[in-house]
Design a protein around this motif. Structure first.
Motif, PDB file in Angstrom:
ATOM      1  N   GLY B   1       0.808  -1.196   0.000  1.00  0.00           N
ATOM      2  CA  GLY B   1       0.000   0.000   0.000  1.00  0.00           C
ATOM      3  C   GLY B   1       0.843   1.248   0.000  1.00  0.00           C
ATOM      4  N   ALA B   2       0.174   2.392  -0.114  1.00  0.00           N
ATOM      5  CA  ALA B   2       0.879   3.667  -0.159  1.00  0.00           C
ATOM      6  C   ALA B   2       1.563   3.955   1.175  1.00  0.00           C
ATOM      7  CB  ALA B   2      -0.123   4.775  -0.483  1.00  0.00           C
ATOM      8  N   VAL B   3       2.790   4.429   1.086  1.00  0.00           N
ATOM      9  CA  VAL B   3       3.563   4.736   2.282  1.00  0.00           C
ATOM     10  C   VAL B   3       4.101   6.157   2.197  1.00  0.00           C
ATOM     11  CG1 VAL B   3       5.559   4.133   3.697  1.00  0.00           C
ATOM     12  CG2 VAL B   3       4.213   2.321   2.610  1.00  0.00           C
ATOM     13  N   VAL B   4       3.936   6.887   3.287  1.00  0.00           N
ATOM     14  CA  VAL B   4       4.486   8.234   3.383  1.00  0.00           C
ATOM     15  C   VAL B   4       5.490   8.254   4.534  1.00  0.00           C
ATOM     16  CG1 VAL B   4       3.968  10.645   3.906  1.00  0.00           C
ATOM     17  CG2 VAL B   4       2.447   9.326   2.417  1.00  0.00           C
ATOM     18  N   SER B   5       6.675   8.725   4.236  1.00  0.00           N
ATOM     19  CA  SER B   5       7.742   8.741   5.231  1.00  0.00           C
ATOM     20  C   SER B   5       8.058  10.170   5.623  1.00  0.00           C
ATOM     21  CB  SER B   5       8.989   8.071   4.648  1.00  0.00           C
ATOM     22  OG  SER B   5      10.100   8.208   5.508  1.00  0.00           O
ATOM     23  N   GLN B   6       8.193  10.405   6.921  1.00  0.00           N
ATOM     24  CA  GLN B   6       8.577  11.714   7.413  1.00  0.00           C
ATOM     25  C   GLN B   6       9.923  11.616   8.113  1.00  0.00           C
ATOM     26  OE1 GLN B   6       4.398  13.237   8.970  1.00  0.00           O
ATOM     27  NE2 GLN B   6       6.011  14.712   9.487  1.00  0.00           N
ATOM     28  N   HIS B   7      10.702  12.695   7.962  1.00  0.00           N
ATOM     29  CA  HIS B   7      12.001  12.716   8.616  1.00  0.00           C
ATOM     30  C   HIS B   7      12.371  14.141   8.992  1.00  0.00           C
ATOM     31  CE1 HIS B   7      16.120  11.508   9.533  1.00  0.00           C
ATOM     32  NE2 HIS B   7      16.501  12.596   8.904  1.00  0.00           N
ATOM     33  N   PRO B   8      12.833  14.412  10.191  1.00  0.00           N
ATOM     34  CA  PRO B   8      13.065  13.427  11.249  1.00  0.00           C
ATOM     35  C   PRO B   8      11.780  13.087  11.983  1.00  0.00           C
ATOM     36  CG  PRO B   8      13.665  15.597  12.014  1.00  0.00           C
ATOM     37  CD  PRO B   8      13.238  15.774  10.586  1.00  0.00           C
ATOM     38  N   SER B   9      11.790  12.049  12.760  1.00  0.00           N
ATOM     39  CA  SER B   9      10.612  11.696  13.543  1.00  0.00           C
ATOM     40  C   SER B   9      10.519  12.572  14.789  1.00  0.00           C
ATOM     41  CB  SER B   9      10.650  10.221  13.930  1.00  0.00           C
ATOM     42  OG  SER B   9      11.855   9.922  14.619  1.00  0.00           O
ATOM     43  N   TRP B  10      11.669  13.049  15.239  1.00  0.00           N
ATOM     44  CA  TRP B  10      11.651  14.010  16.333  1.00  0.00           C
ATOM     45  C   TRP B  10      12.893  14.888  16.230  1.00  0.00           C
ATOM     46  CZ3 TRP B  10      15.754  13.958  19.700  1.00  0.00           C
ATOM     47  CH2 TRP B  10      16.499  12.780  19.764  1.00  0.00           C
ATOM     48  N   VAL B  11      12.756  16.111  16.674  1.00  0.00           N
ATOM     49  CA  VAL B  11      13.878  17.044  16.629  1.00  0.00           C
ATOM     50  C   VAL B  11      13.741  18.046  17.764  1.00  0.00           C
ATOM     51  CG1 VAL B  11      12.655  18.478  14.929  1.00  0.00           C
ATOM     52  CG2 VAL B  11      15.122  18.721  15.200  1.00  0.00           C
ATOM     53  N   VAL B  19      14.276  24.719  11.340  1.00  0.00           N
ATOM     54  CA  VAL B  19      14.217  23.263  11.280  1.00  0.00           C
ATOM     55  C   VAL B  19      13.470  22.845  10.018  1.00  0.00           C
ATOM     56  CG1 VAL B  19      13.265  21.197  12.382  1.00  0.00           C
ATOM     57  CG2 VAL B  19      14.223  23.028  13.782  1.00  0.00           C
ATOM     58  N   LYS B  20      14.021  21.868   9.317  1.00  0.00           N
ATOM     59  CA  LYS B  20      13.390  21.368   8.098  1.00  0.00           C
ATOM     60  C   LYS B  20      12.858  19.956   8.332  1.00  0.00           C
ATOM     61  CE  LYS B  20      15.111  22.068   3.944  1.00  0.00           C
ATOM     62  NZ  LYS B  20      15.982  21.932   2.740  1.00  0.00           N
ATOM     63  N   ILE B  21      11.626  19.733   7.926  1.00  0.00           N
ATOM     64  CA  ILE B  21      11.006  18.418   8.017  1.00  0.00           C
ATOM     65  C   ILE B  21      10.677  17.946   6.603  1.00  0.00           C
ATOM     66  CG2 ILE B  21       9.046  17.105   8.913  1.00  0.00           C
ATOM     67  CD1 ILE B  21       8.801  19.285  11.102  1.00  0.00           C
ATOM     68  N   GLU B  22      11.027  16.710   6.306  1.00  0.00           N
ATOM     69  CA  GLU B  22      10.783  16.161   4.977  1.00  0.00           C
ATOM     70  C   GLU B  22       9.615  15.187   4.986  1.00  0.00           C
ATOM     71  OE1 GLU B  22      15.289  16.184   3.028  1.00  0.00           O
ATOM     72  OE2 GLU B  22      14.310  14.289   3.561  1.00  0.00           O
ATOM     73  N   CYS B  23       8.877  15.202   3.894  1.00  0.00           N
ATOM     74  CA  CYS B  23       7.757  14.280   3.707  1.00  0.00           C
ATOM     75  C   CYS B  23       7.917  13.643   2.332  1.00  0.00           C
ATOM     76  CB  CYS B  23       6.445  15.046   3.800  1.00  0.00           C
ATOM     77  SG  CYS B  23       4.965  14.039   3.516  1.00  0.00           S
ATOM     78  N   ARG B  24       8.042  12.328   2.316  1.00  0.00           N
ATOM     79  CA  ARG B  24       8.253  11.623   1.052  1.00  0.00           C
ATOM     80  C   ARG B  24       7.178  10.563   0.821  1.00  0.00           C
ATOM     81  NH1 ARG B  24      13.430  12.291  -1.095  1.00  0.00           N
ATOM     82  NH2 ARG B  24      14.906  13.309   0.311  1.00  0.00           N
ATOM     83  N   SER B  25       6.689  10.503  -0.388  1.00  0.00           N
ATOM     84  CA  SER B  25       5.826   9.394  -0.770  1.00  0.00           C
ATOM     85  C   SER B  25       6.738   8.334  -1.374  1.00  0.00           C
ATOM     86  CB  SER B  25       4.764   9.859  -1.782  1.00  0.00           C
ATOM     87  OG  SER B  25       5.355  10.463  -2.911  1.00  0.00           O
ATOM     88  N   LEU B  26       6.739   7.157  -0.775  1.00  0.00           N
ATOM     89  CA  LEU B  26       7.757   6.159  -1.118  1.00  0.00           C
ATOM     90  C   LEU B  26       7.408   5.324  -2.351  1.00  0.00           C
ATOM     91  CD1 LEU B  26       8.902   4.862   2.378  1.00  0.00           C
ATOM     92  CD2 LEU B  26       9.785   6.756   1.009  1.00  0.00           C
ATOM     93  N   ASN B 103      -9.287   9.961  -3.642  1.00  0.00           N
ATOM     94  CA  ASN B 103      -9.431  10.848  -2.498  1.00  0.00           C
ATOM     95  C   ASN B 103      -8.695  10.372  -1.269  1.00  0.00           C
ATOM     96  OD1 ASN B 103     -10.979  12.705  -3.844  1.00  0.00           O
ATOM     97  ND2 ASN B 103     -12.916  11.774  -3.272  1.00  0.00           N
ATOM     98  N   VAL B 104      -8.246   9.129  -1.273  1.00  0.00           N
ATOM     99  CA  VAL B 104      -7.609   8.586  -0.082  1.00  0.00           C
ATOM    100  C   VAL B 104      -6.301   9.303   0.179  1.00  0.00           C
ATOM    101  CG1 VAL B 104      -6.589   6.528   0.950  1.00  0.00           C
ATOM    102  CG2 VAL B 104      -8.661   6.334  -0.423  1.00  0.00           C
ATOM    103  N   LEU B 105      -6.148   9.733   1.415  1.00  0.00           N
ATOM    104  CA  LEU B 105      -4.927  10.399   1.831  1.00  0.00           C
ATOM    105  C   LEU B 105      -4.152   9.479   2.757  1.00  0.00           C
ATOM    106  CD1 LEU B 105      -6.241  14.000   2.605  1.00  0.00           C
ATOM    107  CD2 LEU B 105      -5.232  13.139   0.509  1.00  0.00           C
ATOM    108  N   THR B 106      -2.854   9.410   2.518  1.00  0.00           N
ATOM    109  CA  THR B 106      -1.973   8.614   3.365  1.00  0.00           C
ATOM    110  C   THR B 106      -1.168   9.556   4.242  1.00  0.00           C
ATOM    111  OG1 THR B 106      -1.822   6.915   1.651  1.00  0.00           O
ATOM    112  CG2 THR B 106      -0.175   6.870   3.390  1.00  0.00           C
ATOM    113  N   PHE B 107      -1.116   9.249   5.528  1.00  0.00           N
ATOM    114  CA  PHE B 107      -0.419  10.112   6.468  1.00  0.00           C
ATOM    115  C   PHE B 107       0.956   9.563   6.824  1.00  0.00           C
ATOM    116  CE2 PHE B 107      -3.276  13.475   7.923  1.00  0.00           C
ATOM    117  CZ  PHE B 107      -4.449  13.082   7.330  1.00  0.00           C
TER     118      PHE B 107
END
Lengths: 112, 116
Positions: B1-11, B19-26, B103-107
């Motif tokens: 299924g669709a996967v969304v990755s965020q980095h960093p998980s904590w800062v 501070v920069k936060i990244e969001c990637r659709s894998l 319409n489905v959104l992946t978090f």
């Protein structure tokens, strides 16, 4: 703007009982209503969704009902288990831009 | 299924820094990504909608010069919190909508920002 109201804010049930969470929305153009489960420190996970062309959808112990006339939809969890304990959010898709408006969440506690 | 990755998980950062936060659709291409902010025991509040190749659309009350959003590719959006202050401490969550139009959104799993 569009509003999504969610009730109750907290819900405690015994293991095996059913849990029902209700939401109402204000934008009659909304046509997609997902439910998310969020565990502490994690992102929301989609558990079930319903589109406006159906009135009910079921997936094992989870079901969602939608009443478009009344603009409300509900989440039903049967045979609850302790691992169902989490915060549940309902949401409604905005009529433009594809963003979601979220309810304020329901903290569900299932006690053994 | 669709996967969304965020980095960093904590800062954790000092007040005044950025501070920069990244969001990637894998595994899918995301034409639209959304950034939400969630304070403790509260709901998710939409900050901005990010469309690939164009400027982000910010919600009312969200300072676009403070929360810089870039969506340079179909798989990456970044949120930069500039001159962070303690009141910016929050859980930032991105979501992505597939280019297929569903319409489905992946978090993503969220990024916990603590500003000292």
């Amino acid at each position: 703007g569009e509003n999504v109201e969610q009730h109750p804010s907290t819900l405690s049930v015994q293991e095996g009982d059913s849990a029902v969470i209700k939401c109402t929305y204000s934008d009659s153009a909304s046509n997609y209503f997902p439910w998310y489960k969020q565990e502490l420190g994690k992102g929301p996970q989609l558990i079930i969704d319903i589109r406006s062309n159906v009135g009910e959808k079921k997936d094992q112990r989870i079901a969602v009902t939608l009443n478009k006339t009344a603009k409300h939809f509900s989440l039903h969890i049967t045979e609850t288990q302790p691992e169902d304990s989490a915060v549940y959010f309902c949401a409604a898709l905005r009529n433009s831009g594809y963003a979601l408006n979220f309810g304020k969440g329901t903290s569900l506690l299932v006690t053994p | 299924g669709a996967v969304v990755s965020q980095h960093p998980s904590w800062v954790i950062c000092k007040s005044g820094t950025s501070v920069k936060i990244e969001c990637r659709s894998l595994d899918f291409q995301a034409t639209t990504m959304f950034w939400y902010r969630q304070f403790p025991k509260q709901s998710l509040m939409l900050m901005a909608t990010s469309n690939e190749g164009s400027k982000a659309t910010y919600e009312q009350g969200v300072e676009k010069d403070k929360f810089l959003i870039n969506h340079a590719s179909l798989t990456l959006s970044t949120l930069t919190v500039t001159s962070a202050h303690p009141e910016d401490s929050s859980f930032y969550i991105c979501s992505a909508r597939a280019a297929s139009g569903a319409n489905v959104l992946t978090f993503g799993a969220g990024s916990r920002l603590t500003v000292l």
